[in-house]
Scaffold this motif. Structure first.
Motif, mmCIF file in Angstrom:
data_model
loop_
_atom_site.group_PDB
_atom_site.id
_atom_site.type_symbol
_atom_site.label_atom_id
_atom_site.label_comp_id
_atom_site.label_asym_id
_atom_site.label_seq_id
_atom_site.Cartn_x
_atom_site.Cartn_y
_atom_site.Cartn_z
ATOM 1 N N GLN A 1 -2.012 9.693 -5.438
ATOM 2 C CA GLN A 1 -0.557 9.883 -5.340
ATOM 3 C C GLN A 1 -0.151 11.065 -6.120
ATOM 4 O OE1 GLN A 1 1.646 6.177 -6.962
ATOM 5 N NE2 GLN A 1 -0.344 6.029 -7.633
ATOM 6 N N TYR B 1 -8.111 6.513 -9.111
ATOM 7 C CA TYR B 1 -8.239 6.835 -7.591
ATOM 8 C C TYR B 1 -6.845 7.021 -7.046
ATOM 9 C CZ TYR B 1 -8.744 8.021 -2.783
ATOM 10 O OH TYR B 1 -8.346 8.576 -1.488
ATOM 11 N N PHE B 2 -6.066 5.820 -7.275
ATOM 12 C CA PHE B 2 -4.701 5.607 -6.827
ATOM 13 C C PHE B 2 -3.797 6.666 -7.559
ATOM 14 C CE2 PHE B 2 -5.698 1.191 -5.513
ATOM 15 C CZ PHE B 2 -5.562 1.146 -4.270
ATOM 16 N N LEU C 1 3.020 4.864 -4.457
ATOM 17 C CA LEU C 1 2.423 3.295 -4.052
ATOM 18 C C LEU C 1 2.798 2.492 -4.918
ATOM 19 C CD1 LEU C 1 -1.269 4.457 -3.412
ATOM 20 C CD2 LEU C 1 0.581 3.800 -1.869
ATOM 21 N N TYR D 1 -8.140 2.221 -10.094
ATOM 22 C CA TYR D 1 -6.746 2.911 -10.901
ATOM 23 C C TYR D 1 -6.404 4.201 -10.584
ATOM 24 C CZ TYR D 1 -3.067 3.694 -13.757
ATOM 25 O OH TYR D 1 -1.920 4.452 -14.441
ATOM 26 N N TYR E 1 -3.811 6.929 5.247
ATOM 27 C CA TYR E 1 -4.286 5.484 5.072
ATOM 28 C C TYR E 1 -5.004 5.027 6.161
ATOM 29 C CZ TYR E 1 -0.241 6.231 1.917
ATOM 30 O OH TYR E 1 0.370 6.700 0.786
ATOM 31 N N TRP F 1 -0.699 0.092 -0.430
ATOM 32 C CA TRP F 1 -1.673 0.792 0.422
ATOM 33 C C TRP F 1 -2.105 0.195 1.702
ATOM 34 C CZ3 TRP F 1 -4.607 5.278 -0.479
ATOM 35 C CH2 TRP F 1 -5.764 5.597 0.418
ATOM 36 N N TYR G 1 -0.943 -1.212 -6.365
ATOM 37 C CA TYR G 1 -1.201 -0.372 -5.408
ATOM 38 C C TYR G 1 -1.869 -0.730 -4.084
ATOM 39 C CZ TYR G 1 -0.235 3.046 -9.453
ATOM 40 O OH TYR G 1 0.464 3.502 -10.457
ATOM 41 N N VAL G 2 -3.039 -1.846 -4.446
ATOM 42 C CA VAL G 2 -3.559 -2.069 -3.078
ATOM 43 C C VAL G 2 -2.531 -2.709 -2.111
ATOM 44 C CG1 VAL G 2 -5.347 -4.001 -2.264
ATOM 45 C CG2 VAL G 2 -5.824 -2.402 -4.183
ATOM 46 N N ASN H 1 -3.505 -2.235 -10.050
ATOM 47 C CA ASN H 1 -4.345 -2.018 -8.702
ATOM 48 C C ASN H 1 -3.636 -2.938 -7.615
ATOM 49 O OD1 ASN H 1 -5.918 0.005 -9.601
ATOM 50 N ND2 ASN H 1 -7.523 -1.449 -10.383
#
Length: 151
Positions: free
Chosen positions: A137, A132-133, A144, A130, A109, A94, A90-91, A87
């Protein structure tokens, strides 16, 4: 209850065309069940709250809840440490994309995610963020992080 972030999905998405430069590309195979979840048009709103930590996530994305319940690995499959590590990556990516609307699609985004690495959000928040990412993707053909978004 504190709201740490909203992840807003897209109800209308511009078709993205990704060109090939002649090199090999890593691809992710999408199952028919996933395609069905991705094509869902009715709005899904998923509220993720951890009563102990008082943090929540609200995800508005057609098909995500169906995908989470039918496609994603079950809760407990990943450790919280694994989820937190992914996360963070990814964050960061993002948020970099959210801050670069000329380089990355601002419809994908739309806003930054306020995820602090030194806060323990609990397992459920990390698990659903997680996933959701991964969903994002796979659905929008984005990367990401340095690894393929696999299930």
């Amino acid at each position: 209850m504190k709201r740490i972030f909203y992840v807003l999905g897209l109800l209308l998405v511009t078709t993205l065309t990704i060109g090939s430069c002649g090199g090999t590309k890593d691809t992710v195979s999408i199952t028919e069940a996933e395609k069905k979840a991705f094509q869902q048009e009715e709005g899904d709103t998923l509220k993720i709250a951890d009563e102990e930590t008082e943090y929540e996530i609200i995800i508005i994305e057609p098909g995500f809840q169906t995908w989470l319940q039918s496609i994603a690995r079950p809760e407990g499959y990943y450790s919280q440490t694994f989820l937190e590590t992914r996360n963070r990556i990814y964050v960061t990516n993002w948020n970099n994309r959210a801050l670069s609307p000329m380089q990355f699609d601002p419809n994908l985004y739309q806003m930054q995610i306020n995820y602090e690495p030194n806060i323990d959000y609990g397992y459920e928040v990390n698990y659903k963020l997680y996933n959701y990412f991964i969903y994002f993707q796979r659905k929008y053909n984005q990367r990401l992080g340095p690894f393929l978004p696999r299930i």
